[in-house]
Write an enzyme that holds these catalytic residues in place. Structure first.
Site, short mmCIF file in Angstrom:
data_model
loop_
_atom_site.label_atom_id
_atom_site.label_comp_id
_atom_site.label_asym_id
_atom_site.label_seq_id
_atom_site.Cartn_x
_atom_site.Cartn_y
_atom_site.Cartn_z
N ASP A 56 -17.19 -1.52 -20.76
CA ASP A 56 -16.87 -1.31 -22.18
C ASP A 56 -16.48 0.12 -22.51
O ASP A 56 -15.97 0.39 -23.58
CB ASP A 56 -18.07 -1.73 -23.04
CG ASP A 56 -18.32 -3.22 -22.95
OD1 ASP A 56 -17.32 -3.97 -22.86
OD2 ASP A 56 -19.49 -3.63 -22.94
N HIS A 150 -16.89 -10.31 -27.09
CA HIS A 150 -15.62 -9.70 -26.66
C HIS A 150 -14.64 -10.79 -26.25
O HIS A 150 -15.06 -11.91 -25.91
CB HIS A 150 -15.85 -8.81 -25.42
CG HIS A 150 -16.68 -7.59 -25.65
ND1 HIS A 150 -17.78 -7.29 -24.88
CD2 HIS A 150 -16.55 -6.57 -26.53
CE1 HIS A 150 -18.29 -6.13 -25.29
NE2 HIS A 150 -17.59 -5.68 -26.29
N CYS A 236 -18.31 -7.14 -17.16
CA CYS A 236 -18.87 -5.99 -17.91
C CYS A 236 -19.61 -5.01 -17.04
O CYS A 236 -19.79 -3.85 -17.42
CB CYS A 236 -19.82 -6.43 -19.00
SG CYS A 236 -20.22 -8.10 -19.07
#
Ligand code: CIR
Length: 244
Positions: A56, A150, A236
């Site tokens: 991120d 997301h 992630c």
């Protein structure tokens, strides 16, 4: 071990076991290596409980590192450590405030960046990223995201022409020309295609494993249950240089 305090949208708030998370992280790294990635593991950032979700904090476009500006206020600052770790190896650009962008919203396919307009990523930041992308000969396609953290919580690549996704969170017509395999169950669909052609899938996602195997993919599973409690998946946990 501050990971026990990571953000989670789940109710009731799950109890995260940071020791187990650390063991799972080590196995995840092992899977990346055996799938063909060279992996650099950054030092733990105890000040930031969500720091394991390193994807991120930045977007990599070739040799350009675009340092993100997290939408989650408690995560602001994570990106500085990542920039320090990578600044020697990449040219650096930054997303400026008030825009916010998290790398989990950026899905790259060749020279196109599909960017989720989510609760964490704003129009302002998408416009900034589009300008940076244009300078690199790439284009940005904004994708409004509903009911997911997301964009990549609900759609991820499995090979050069195929995506796997959960229905109902975005307009699939943005991905026209690509095959989408739709997961039958609700919840996140976040898998990681590895350089050797295998697809890494969270062990909890049995129906996604079956779907991919039926479609002819070689699947490897890894247990990331502690990270799932904090709304994380597989992409992630790493920032990859070959995403686009
Ligand atoms: C957060 O809420 O920011 C973290 N607990 C989870 C971030 C997951 N990141 C990702 O899917 N790229």
């Amino acid at each position: 071990m501050s990971f026990a305090g990571a953000l989670s949208g789940r109710q009731p708030a799950p109890s995260i076991d940071p020791v187990r998370a650390s063991e799972q992280h080590a196995l995840y790294v092992k899977c990346l290596r055996s799938g063909g990635y060279e992996v650099v593991v950054l030092a733990a950032e105890e000040r930031y409980p969500d720091a394991p979700f390193v994807e991120d904090t930045a977007v990599l476009m070739g040799d350009l590192l675009v340092v993100a500006r997290p939408g989650a206020v408690s995560r602001r600052g994570e990106e500085e450590g990542v920039e320090r770790a990578l600044a020697q190896s990449f040219r650096v650009a930054r997303v400026g405030g008030p825009g916010t962008l998290e790398g989990g919203d950026v899905l790259q396919r060749g020279r196109v960046l599909y960017v989720g307009r989510s609760g964490r990523t704003s129009d302002d930041a998408i416009a900034q990223l589009a300008e940076l992308a244009a300078g690199e000969g790439r284009t940005v396609v904004p994708v409004p995201v509903r009911g997911a953290l997301h964009l990549k919580s609900v759609v991820t690549p499995v090979d050069g022409g195929t995506l796997v996704a959960a229905p109902g969170h975005f307009d699939p017509s943005v991905f026209s020309g690509q095959r989408i395999l739709w997961a039958e169950e609700g919840g996140e669909v976040n898998v990681l295609a590895l350089p050797d052609g295998t697809v890494l899938v969270p062990a909890s996602k049995e129906s996604v494993v079956r779907l991919l195997e039926r479609s002819g993919f070689d699947v490897v599973t890894v247990d990331v249950s502690e990270f799932e409690k904090a709304d994380g998946g597989l992409t992630c946990l790493s920032l990859r240089t070959d995403d686009g």
